[in-house]
Design an enzyme around this catalytic site. Structure first.
Site, short mmCIF file in Angstrom:
data_model
loop_
_atom_site.label_atom_id
_atom_site.label_comp_id
_atom_site.label_asym_id
_atom_site.label_seq_id
_atom_site.Cartn_x
_atom_site.Cartn_y
_atom_site.Cartn_z
N SER A 98 0.83 -1.21 0.00
CA SER A 98 0.00 0.00 0.00
C SER A 98 0.86 1.25 0.00
O SER A 98 1.68 1.45 -0.90
CB SER A 98 -0.94 -0.07 1.21
OG SER A 98 -1.88 0.97 1.16
N ASP A 221 -10.41 -4.12 -4.81
CA ASP A 221 -9.75 -3.45 -3.68
C ASP A 221 -10.32 -2.05 -3.55
O ASP A 221 -10.20 -1.24 -4.46
CB ASP A 221 -8.22 -3.41 -3.94
CG ASP A 221 -7.47 -2.77 -2.78
OD1 ASP A 221 -8.10 -2.30 -1.81
OD2 ASP A 221 -6.22 -2.74 -2.86
N HIS A 249 -7.57 -5.65 0.26
CA HIS A 249 -6.39 -4.80 0.17
C HIS A 249 -5.17 -5.50 0.77
O HIS A 249 -4.04 -5.11 0.50
CB HIS A 249 -6.68 -3.49 0.91
CG HIS A 249 -5.63 -2.43 0.76
ND1 HIS A 249 -5.26 -1.92 -0.48
CD2 HIS A 249 -4.88 -1.78 1.68
CE1 HIS A 249 -4.32 -1.00 -0.28
NE2 HIS A 249 -4.08 -0.90 1.01
#
Lengths: 269, 590
Positions: A98, A221, A249
């Protein structure tokens, strides 16, 4: 510059596994290096893994937290570079989940000589929508609500009012002992990280990327969807985009086998 | 006990929901319909995210999923749930994951409206507290009369600025302002009017300075301004001069025109030597005082060099005073003789300092520092008292040797001089007063010749001898000679030194000797360093002399022996023996 030991303690640096190639695994917003738990058995058999916690997360040193340094992702990137320098790492394959994908990009831009490639797991250079061309996934109001919601999840009366009553603005006074539990984070630190993560826009840096990059995007996601992956791929030179048939995610936790296979295939090609 | 079939999940006052890792809702109880409007059949198979706000979705992905995967459960997560009507409702969720049956996730959700209200109240209380704290800060930092910063605020700000400068940020100027004529306004128009005037002054100052300059009222009619920026002396001066001009413009208070002005002292920071904030304010204050002395309504810059000189001088004075107290000073005596007959006429008392570090030093090292200071007066009195004590000592031993002492002009002009002298003379009542001679420095600033004249006359009436020292070197010499009735003129050594080679000096010397004759006083030459000097002076009609050729200054204890030796053979050896003229002594020091 802090000493090697100070840096290792500050970021709770751990080195496991063995192998010619060095992978540095960076967790994303919300958790700590234990995120990689499902992936490390596979990876450590083939590579040297450098695990660490961002300051404010996991078992990092909260005393090292400074609201100004960590108000932007550059602060976290500086830590990454310092870890590389302290351990004298070169040819690092930076695996970032991320927001850490962006942190890795920032680190590699400031000290390109230490990095070999990027593996970005569910990355997003900007979570905010910027219509009409960019769909980061969130409106500003959504992200403001997130910060408020985080406040509500950390109702620490003392830490909420003490700074006012005591008339101090030092971060030390705000930061108490961290509970040992996974994912527990100090409210101020969590909020600072949230703001640095979700209000940032580093899209302009994508074309400047100096190293090859593997973008692993999850098919479904809410935080970083397929289009974000395509947007990045279109702008990052020498990038490879893989959209995986996954939901959510945290695919390195939910689909470690798949993610592990992709990483190995990319590194061993 | 077996579970009674009477109860179902729909009976519980809490939302029960089951989802899977793909976020698909598998079950919801009737509470969701009752409280949130979502019927079970609508939710079944739907995406969990249809129930969560965007922010809550991030919490789910960032916190809840990792926690469930890693620890299996998470408690009391505050989320926002979207009702069927589209409202975001506060809920608290307790969640656990059962990883045996394909990873089902079990949720219990309850309303958090009350907690939300409490949170909001807490937030309001916090804001209120924040305001109050800010208010308190403002109150403790504000001058109530003018609304400007007060002394406390300025002192704190100043310390902060000084450390910023040390950390490499820009320099600043500090100005101290005192209003001229403000007391008169208060006296003539009352304090209320005075207060109103101060407010106008504050406003005028604020409007004429930049917004980032800090103005503080220090109390009364004193203000301090901290002006940011790397000022050259010139630019600080320019903007403050403008302020001085603006404050001198008339004010109107209650239709009454009032005129005041301002004296401003300014100092700059950083400086070559590190100083503390109090010192910096004192510097500006000192400069302000200079502005007052210079006639008010003006600006005066603090001069660090001047202050350093003053500080050094104060230290020197303190050292001299403690030297006096510690008995480190001593009188040496230099004989005066008649060079023709060898008669010992007396001795001049000369001050020496047995300095603990520098050793024996003459007046050149300390006289300038004490000039016209209380220490100088104290030293003068010490010299008189010690010379008188020595005179009395010698008198008792049968040695009738007149002693002359040097009196500084400022000492002679001091209002207490005569009274002090009379008292000291009374202590040695049996001493013939003509044994004491005062040498008045002709070069010393004689501000009031009439006053000096009356002091000299009074001294003479006490029986004391008076001579005019260093004659010929000062200005208005002739006037002095006319106005001051003295017994002896002392020819300055500078004329004696060069008289053998310099025709001008010789002419002056001849003139002085002539004046002495004309005014019917004695004449004595200082600086007789060679036999040739003595012979030339005798030729010119000056028979009295003093100098290294005759004798160097010596401690009191040595003088008696010297007198005896002089009478026995000294005079003979130096003045009467054929080869004596070959002797040349060292140059005279003092």
């Amino acid at each position: 510059m802090p000493t090697k030991e100070q840096i290792a303690a500050r970021n709770n640096v751990r080195i496991i596994g063995s192998g010619q190639k060095t992978l540095m695994l960076a967790h994303g917003f919300g958790c700590d290096q234990n995120m990689w738990h499902y992936l490390t058995p596979e990876l450590s058999a083939h590579y040297t893994l450098v695990l660490f916690d961002h300051v404010g997360s996991g078992k990092s040193q909260l005393s090292a937290f400074s609201p100004s340094r960590y108000a932007s992702l550059e602060g976290y990137a500086r830590d990454v570079v310092e870890i590389c320098q302290a351990l004298d790492l070169t040819d690092v394959h930076f695996v970032g989940h991320s927001v850490s994908g962006t942190i890795g990009l920032l680190a590699s831009l400031s000290e390109p000589g230490r990095f070999a490639s990027h593996i970005m797991v569910c990355p997003s250079p900007c979570f905010l929508n910027d219509p009409p061309d960019y769909h980061g996934g969130f409106k500003r109001a959504d992200l403001e609500e997130l910060v408020e919601l985080m406040d509500r999840n950390y109702i620490g009366w003392a830490s909420y009012l003490a700074p006012l009553v005591m008339g101090t603005h030092s971060s030390d006074a705000l930061i108490g002992e961290l509970a040992d539990s996974f994912c527990s984070t100090d409210p101020l630190v969590a909020k600072t990280f949230a703001q640095a993560t979700f209000f940032a826009d580093y899209r302009h840096l994508l074309p400047a990327a100096k190293h090859p990059a593997l973008l692993l995007q999850s098919g479904t996601d809410a935080l970083a969807d397929e289009n974000v992956g395509k947007y990045m791929h279109a702008r990052m030179p020498r990038s490879t985009l893989r959209i995986l048939p996954t939901e959510g995610h945290c695919i390195h936790m939910t689909h470690p086998d798949l993610v592990g296979k992709e990483i190995r295939a990319y590194l061993d090609q | 006990m077996s579970r009674p079939d009477l109860f179902s999940l729909d009976d519980f006052p809490v939302g029960c929901l089951v989802s899977d890792l793909k976020r698909q809702i598998l079950y919801s109880n009737v509470f969701f319909e009752k409280r949130f409007g979502h019927a079970a059949h609508d939710l079944a198979g739907a995406d969990l995210f249809t129930l969560l706000t965007r922010a809550s979705q991030i919490i789910y992905d960032s916190y809840i999923v990792p926690l469930l995967l890693r620890e299996g459960s998470c408690d009391e997560i505050r989320l926002s749930l979207v009702s069927r009507a589209g409202d975001a409702l506060p809920v608290v969720a307790n969640i656990w994951r059962d990883d045996t049956g394909g990873g089902r996730i079990y949720w219990s959700l309850s309303s958090a409206s009350r907690a939300e209200r409490m949170f909001q109240e807490l937030a309001e209380a916090r804001e209120l507290l924040q305001q109050k704290v800010a208010q308190l800060h403002t109150l403790s930092d504000t001058d109530q009369l003018t609304g400007l910063a007060n002394r406390t605020a300025m002192t704190r700000h100043l310390s902060q600025q000084m450390s910023n400068v040390r950390a490499g940020q820009s320099a600043f100027a500090l100005a101290f302002i005192d209003l001229d004529g403000f007391k008169k306004v208060n006296d003539q128009h009352g304090h209320q009017m005075g207060d109103k005037l101060l407010r106008r002054v504050a406003r005028r100052m604020a409007s004429n300075l930049r917004s980032d300059d800090l103005i503080a009222r220090f109390g009364g009619d004193e203000f301090v301004i901290l002006m940011h920026g790397d000022f050259s002396t010139g630019t600080a001066e320019e903007s403050l001069n403008r302020l001085v001009q603006q404050l001198a413009e008339p004010f109107e208070v209650d239709s009454e025109p009032l005129e005041i002005s301002a004296s401003v002292g300014v100092t700059l920071y950083p400086q070559s030597e590190e100083i503390d904030p109090d010192q910096l304010i004192r510097q500006a204050d000192q400069a302000m005082y200079q502005a007052k002395l210079a006639g008010r309504n003006q600006l005066c810059l603090f001069n660090a060099d001047r202050e350093k000189i003053q500080r050094d001088r104060n230290e020197e004075l303190a050292a001299i005073r403690s030297g006096l107290a510690a008995g480190e000073f001593e009188l040496y005596y230099q004989p005066k003789i008649n060079m023709l007959t060898g008669q010992v006429l007396g001795a001049e008392a000369l001050l020496r300092w047995n300095h603990p570090v520098l050793g024996l030093t003459g007046p050149a090292t300390f006289l300038a520092a004490v000039n016209d200071t209380p220490v100088g007066l104290e030293m003068g009195r010490w010299v008189i008292a010690n010379a008188l004590a020595q005179l009395q000592d010698w008198h008792r031993q049968g040695l009738e040797l007149p002693v002359s002492i040097n009196i500084a002009g400022y000492h002679l002009q001091h209002p207490d001089f005569l009274a002090d002298l009379s008292r000291m003379l009374a202590d040695v009542s049996e001493l013939p007063k003509q044994l004491l001679e005062l040498e008045v420095l002709e070069t010393s600033t004689i501000e009031d010749v009439d006053q000096i004249s009356s002091v000299i006359t009074a001294c003479k009436s006490l029986g004391i001898q008076v001579s005019l020292d260093d004659f010929g070197t000062g200005y208005s010499t002739l006037g002095h000679l006319r106005d001051l009735t003295v017994d002896t003129l002392k020819i300055d050594r500078s004329f004696v030194k060069d008289m053998l080679t310099n025709a001008g000096d010789l002419a002056i010397l001849k003139g002085v000797i002539g004046f002495a004759r004309a005014f019917e006083c004695n004449v004595i030459a200082e600086g007789v360093e060679t036999w040739q000097h003595s012979q030339r002076l005798i030729d010119l009609g000056c028979e009295w002399g003093q100098g290294f050729y005759i004798a160097r200054p010596m401690p009191a204890g040595a003088l008696e022996t010297w007198v005896r030796d002089w009478r026995e053979h000294g005079f003979h050896d130096k003045f009467l023996k054929a080869d004596s003229h070959d002797r040349v002594d060292l140059e005279e020091g003092s």
